[in-house]
Design a protein around this motif. Structure first.
Motif, short mmCIF file in Angstrom:
data_model
loop_
_atom_site.label_atom_id
_atom_site.label_comp_id
_atom_site.label_asym_id
_atom_site.label_seq_id
_atom_site.Cartn_x
_atom_site.Cartn_y
_atom_site.Cartn_z
N ARG A 1 63.87 28.71 27.99
CA ARG A 1 62.74 29.67 28.02
C ARG A 1 63.00 30.80 29.00
O ARG A 1 62.12 31.60 29.26
N ARG B 1 63.29 30.32 32.14
CA ARG B 1 62.74 29.95 33.45
C ARG B 1 63.89 29.69 34.42
O ARG B 1 64.96 29.23 34.03
N ASP C 1 58.92 31.06 37.52
CA ASP C 1 58.73 32.07 36.47
C ASP C 1 59.75 33.19 36.67
O ASP C 1 59.87 33.73 37.77
N LYS D 1 59.71 36.23 35.71
CA LYS D 1 59.15 37.58 35.89
C LYS D 1 58.58 37.78 37.28
O LYS D 1 58.59 38.88 37.83
N SER D 2 58.02 36.69 37.84
CA SER D 2 57.30 36.86 39.10
C SER D 2 57.86 36.01 40.23
O SER D 2 57.56 36.25 41.39
N ASP E 1 56.94 32.94 40.58
CA ASP E 1 55.93 31.91 40.87
C ASP E 1 56.49 30.54 40.56
O ASP E 1 57.17 30.35 39.55
N ILE F 1 56.49 27.03 39.05
CA ILE F 1 55.83 26.45 37.88
C ILE F 1 55.70 24.93 38.06
O ILE F 1 54.64 24.36 37.87
#
Lengths: 419, 269
Positions: free
Chosen positions: A291, A293, A308, A310-311, A313, A315
């Motif tokens: 994915r 990740r 994540d 993109k950020s 963060d 998970i």
């Protein structure tokens, strides 16, 4: 009723009911015996030892472990710290104390060994192979930290090129990019060896690094770098421009020893504490899953942290400390096998490689099937194909036999009239 | 008259009536079982099953599913490595002990027993760890009386070994060495004996051993907790609370001590 039908009916009613009964009984006995034999063999094929499941494994699903290529001591892995999965499924593993790299299949079967040197046969020819990467062709890139060089080798042990790099800690190769992590930052090269950018300087500041122990390149070309001692994760574009940066734990280069007579707590309790805060103990290597990740190993948390892309963060975290299959002890290197939707993890403290899965890693149904078929089910492929052939062949054979009998009947019935 | 072919020559024979005719190539009547299609199918099915099974078996061996060349788990690795060490004659008492314990973990009790006998054969010294491993084996088998007997044997051997070490140290260097305190081997065997007594239901004897151990080793939180559990089971809540609280003094978040305290209605301070 035709003459032929009459003959056939008579033949059938006068055929061997006794033979049928004997064969039926024989078939039932055979099925019972083979069923018992199969159950025994299935039990024999089960690996001996405890497999951690559920909470004991911290959400990890264990598939298999690789300990070495034979039962002798020098055939066992000794604290492997990194690995890389090739497009053909070969898992290349560093056996750094012996200066060699071993290749295994996704089924755990040993394939071959790599040494450095013109003849390819020099013993301990790698000084200390620390990190590995594999490109789309299957060529292997070895970061030899002690020798301060990157070696580019083909799978059949031919050296293509060498590059001097100070203290290379990790390497990743994807598309037209090579990324090398080092103590003070990381460097981006083209596949042809042309430098694109050197990122970072040694330190604790936002644009500084302290041991880039893990680098990886996502499918979209994003470069992810693990700043180990600053305990940070950052994302960069293919030209070395930063996208984001996150603190992912307490920086180990900021720790102070306070007081004396501190109470001892168990290692498991310490790891549990670290997990509960979402902290990483000591982030090490990194990869991306199906994915996209970002998955980072934590040798001091004995787990895998998923972020994540993109950020940055957090998970989820997966993994538990221990020696059972499915547990980790100072897990270090990691790579994702996209064709089989599973992770190969260098479980350094337990001197093994583990093939594991985590939830929601984004694998296709085909990948999951390939993964299952690389396990114990692989033994069933030849008999399954044979069974299908027989099932298709049997009706054909019976039809051919019937046709031949009818031809014989026609021939004999027409003979008296010919006479 | 009809003609039939015999040995390549035609000869005269009675005409064949249609109701007597049978399908055959050579004119002879065919009543074999193989003319029955059901029999043929059954034979083919039986042969197919046998062939598929054998192909599966060979495939399992060739692909390493059965009889793998390399170990697949930690337990298999340990077993194979020790088998190789035995073959090369490099076993030490600690290796024998580790091997036996690994076999116990793998539930291969008969083999563990054989290995223990092999380890002790002809060995007169440094056998304490092997006897301790044997006691572990008997606990796993549920033979607690035997486990206590082997633990006693291990303790006796550990005492002898300890005395031997002290005597050797005195003659070498320091004549004042007193050799106080028991060896780790003795302590391990002692605690194993207590465990076996607990499992056999002899709680009072187990409590006595734990008390004796804690008088020499007062900071062992795990044993304080074990003692707390035993005292709680015996109805001595006050004694149990004291043991759990002592354990928590040394390990503040000891999970078993916290749980034990909670069960008897107490809370950690």
């Amino acid at each position: 009723m035709t003459e032929r039908d009459a003959m056939t009916m008579e033949e059938n009613t006068s055929a061997s009911p006794r033979a049928r009964r004997i064969l039926l009984v024989l078939l039932l006995i055979l099925l019972a015996l083979l069923g018992a034999a199969t159950a025994f063999l299935i039990k024999l094929a089960q690996p001996v030892g405890k497999v951690a499941v559920g909470d004991d494994a911290g959400g990890i699903s264990w598939k298999s472990s690789i300990y070495g290529y034979n039962s002798k001591i020098d055939g066992q892995l000794n604290k492997p710290n990194d690995l890389a999965v090739a497009p053909d499924g070969t898992i290349w593993v560093t056996d750094q104390s012996r200066g060699r790299i071993l290749g295994f299949g996704p089924d755990g079967q040993y394939r071959r060994m790599l040494f450095q040197g013109p003849t390819g046969k020099a013993k301990n020819a790698f000084n200390r192979p620390t990190a590995l990467a594999v490109d789309e062709k299957g060529d292997i890139f070895i970061a030899d930290t002690a020798a301060g060089e990157i070696v580019h080798s083909t799978p059949d042990n031919k050296i293509v090129a060498k590059l001097s790099v100070p203290t290379p800690l990790d390497i990743e190769v994807k598309g037209d990019r090579i990324v090398i992590g080092s103590v003070a930052g990381f460097a981006i090269f083209t596949k042809g060896g042309v430098p694109v950018k050197v990122v970072g300087a040694r330190g604790k500041g936002p644009d500084q690094f302290d041991h880039v122990a893990g680098v990886t390149i996502g499918d979209d070309g994003t470069i992810f770098a693990v700043d180990q001692y600053n305990n940070r994760l950052s994302a960069w574009d293919r030209n070395g421009n930063r996208k984001w940066i996150r603190n992912i734990g307490t920086a180990t280069n900021s720790l102070e020893v306070k007081g004396s007579g501190a109470m001892a707590i168990s290692r498991a309790a310490a790891a549990k504490k670290a997990k509960s805060k979402g902290n990483m103990g000591l982030p090490a290597r990194v990869t991306t899953d199906g994915r996209g990740r970002v998955v980072v190993t934590d040798p001091f948390g004995f787990d895998l942290s998923v972020f994540d892309p993109k950020s940055g963060d957090l998970i989820a975290k997966y993994g538990q400390f221990g020696g059972g299959e499915g547990q980790f002890s100072y897990n270090n290197g990691i790579d994702y096998d996209e064709a089989r939707d599973m992770f190969a993890v260098a479980d350094t403290g337990n001197s093994r490689v583990q093939l594991v899965t985590i939830p929601d890693s984004g694998g296709s149904a085909t990948a999951q099937l390939r993964r299952d078929l690389s396990g114990r089910l692989r033994a069933l492929i030849p008999p399954f194909l044979l069974l299908v052939s027989l099932l298709l062949g049997l009706p054909l054979f019976m039809w051919w036999r019937r046709r031949r009998q009818r031809d014989d009947e026609d021939q004999l019935v027409s003979q008296p009239s010919a006479a | 008259m009809a003609e039939t072919l015999k040995d390549g020559l035609f000869e005269e024979s009675e005409p064949v009536r249609p109701e007597d005719a049978r399908p055959s190539r050579d004119g002879r009547r065919k009543k074999s079982a193989l003319s029955d299609p059901v029999v043929v199918v059954l034979l083919l099915v039986i042969m197919s099953i046998v062939i598929v099974f054998l192909v599966g078996l060979v495939s399992a061996i060739m692909t390493g599913v059965l009889m793998p060349a390399a170990p697949r788990t930690e337990v298999e690795r340990t077993i194979k490595v020790y088998e190789a060490e035995i073959a090369s004659g490099k076993m030490t008492p600690q290796y024998w002990s580790d091997y036996i314990l690994t076999l116990v973990q793998a539930k291969q009790y008969s083999k563990a027993d054989q290995v223990a006998v092999q380890a002790l054969a002809g060995r007169k010294r440094n056998t304490a760890v092997i006897w301790t491993a044997r006691a572990n084996l008997e606990i796993a088998r549920g033979q607690y009386d035997l486990a206590v007997k082997y633990a006693d044997k291990a303790m006796a051997e550990a005492k002898k070994e300890r005395q031997g070490e002290v005597d050797a140290a005195r003659t070498k260097a320091n004549a004042d060495i007193t050799g106080e305190g028991e060896s780790m081997g003795y302590i391990q065997a002692l605690l194993l004996k207590a465990n076996a007594l607990e499992l056999s239901g002899a709680d009072a004897k187990a409590i006595g051993i734990y008390d004796e151990y804690l008088s020499e080793n007062p900071m062992d939180a795990d044993i304080h907790t074990r003692l707390g559990v035993l005292k709680a089971d015996a109805g001595d809540k006050a004694g149990a609370r004291k043991e759990f609280e002592t354990a928590l003094q040394f390990v503040p978040d000891h999970p078993d001590a916290l749980e034990g305290l909670k069960k008897i209605g107490g809370t950690s301070k």
